[in-house]
Design an enzyme around this catalytic site. Sequence first.
Site, mmCIF file in Angstrom:
data_model
loop_
_atom_site.group_PDB
_atom_site.id
_atom_site.type_symbol
_atom_site.label_atom_id
_atom_site.label_comp_id
_atom_site.label_asym_id
_atom_site.label_seq_id
_atom_site.Cartn_x
_atom_site.Cartn_y
_atom_site.Cartn_z
ATOM 1 N N ASP A 36 -44.591 -10.871 -12.182
ATOM 2 C CA ASP A 36 -43.194 -10.921 -11.591
ATOM 3 C C ASP A 36 -42.949 -9.852 -10.729
ATOM 4 O OD1 ASP A 36 -43.277 -9.102 -13.820
ATOM 5 O OD2 ASP A 36 -40.849 -9.170 -13.847
ATOM 6 N N GLU A 37 -42.176 -10.127 -9.605
ATOM 7 C CA GLU A 37 -41.540 -8.757 -8.989
ATOM 8 C C GLU A 37 -42.691 -8.028 -8.321
ATOM 9 O OE1 GLU A 37 -37.307 -7.733 -11.193
ATOM 10 O OE2 GLU A 37 -39.230 -6.780 -12.029
#
Length: 531
Positions: free
Chosen positions: A337-338
């Site tokens: 993620d991210e």
Amino acid sequence: MRRHHSTTPRMARILGSLLLVAAAGAFTVAATPASKPAATPLDQVVPVPASVTPGGSPYRITHEARIRVPDTRAARQVGAYLADLLRPSTGYPLPVTTRGPADIQLRLQPGKFGAEGYRLDSGHGGVTITASAPAGLFHGVQTLRQLLPASVEKKSVQPGPWLVAGGTVQDTPRFAYRGAMLDVSRHFFTVDQVKRYIDELALYKFNELHLHLSDDQGWRIAIDSWPRLATYGGSTQVGGGTGGHYTKADYQEIVRYAASRYLEVVPEIDMPGHTNAALASYAELNCDGVAPSLYTGTEVGFSSLCVPKQITYDFVDDVIRELAALTPGRYLHIGGDEAHSTSHADYVAFMDKVQPIVAKYSKTVIGWHQLTGATPAKGALAQYWGLDDTSAEEKAQVAKAAQNGTGLILSPADRLYLDMKYTEDTPLGQDWAGLVEVRRSYDWDPGTYLAGVPGSAVRGVEAPLWTETITKSADIEYMAFPRVAGVAELGWSPAATHDWDAYKVRLAAQGPRWEARGMAYYRSPQVPWTD
């Protein structure tokens, strides 16, 4: 002249009789026994069972009670666990035996109840829990535990009585994956603190413990082939401080303890982003060969492994190999993620190379739902952490992956992130996903949450607890409880049983149990707590 009133012999006899009647009446009132303590109804537990048939006399645990179990190692351990739960508060010896008469019985009956289901039968003569596997026996024990007074949780002898309502519970989980995640990277938590949380989760029939072991602020697991990851990368945490890490023996003890409570540990090494602790530990993992400083802030998205370098994949292989060898469970979480500092092309290339490494060490990939923007491996699970108002495009990407065979774990941040504040006044937590009161966390259906996702693709739910603001066990408990109990019910109980008005009453009855255990929890005004 006033007449003098004297008592005649006849009047004395009458008055004496009246006094005897009055005395007898007073004695009768005083001798009327107090109303008998009521046993907790079979359907007043959390998660609510799939099927309940009340009826018959309750069973009362007494000093003479014995626990009989099948003569297998796992069944004996469940029996010992039950005895250890009951002995401190009851003061009873509760011997565990594999033969002879017993009024508390655990039975194994292959093939009927699935991997985790059970049946609980209770009546005047005793309680029997029947399951096809030891996990089912353990979950049945949790139901029995909740049917007893909350004071059963105390560590000193209590007055009782220890009643179990009569009838039958037949129960099996809706979803196979019912998880909670603890972030030990933003702030480090000791083995004992993790064990405490495991015990609290076990009461509600969770079966997955996801440990977030690496992030920008700290690397928490010893890797022999890259020792500075733990000794240097694990030396700090959010806000500074000494951080910490698990030795391999520490991690194995967590895995062992979780398994004794029928939770499978899912380790996560987040990559290619959220990797500053690793990049600071080894300069060669950076594209420019320069190690950044350790990081103790809370920003995200600024770090990335160097996707073009071969050493990156040597590093990943070593880490996954060593971690897989320590982890008997099926899954290994690779984050994903991210990764804002990784180009889309590099992200896809990275996932194409890393997922086969996980498979090489006989583990199934789990990744955050951004993995669906690459090509999820066959059998991989994607963990959705978006919001109700996440873009239609992103939701469609997840739905398409699900239609193509990728399983989903649902962790919508504006419903299941346990680090979100309950209200604006909550002293801990964050609010970037909104405020998440108890009803919002519970009042939704995982099976129909994402449009276009086949029901069969939803493997279950998980409640993540990120720890930017969490530093001690009391903080974990305050942010997790009562919301995590609702997550357990979403994961276990049939969709048809989900009803907020009924649930909040059952939830309120858990408060005294948590207090008896010495747990901190949030007394939400949405719940009719009993004082």
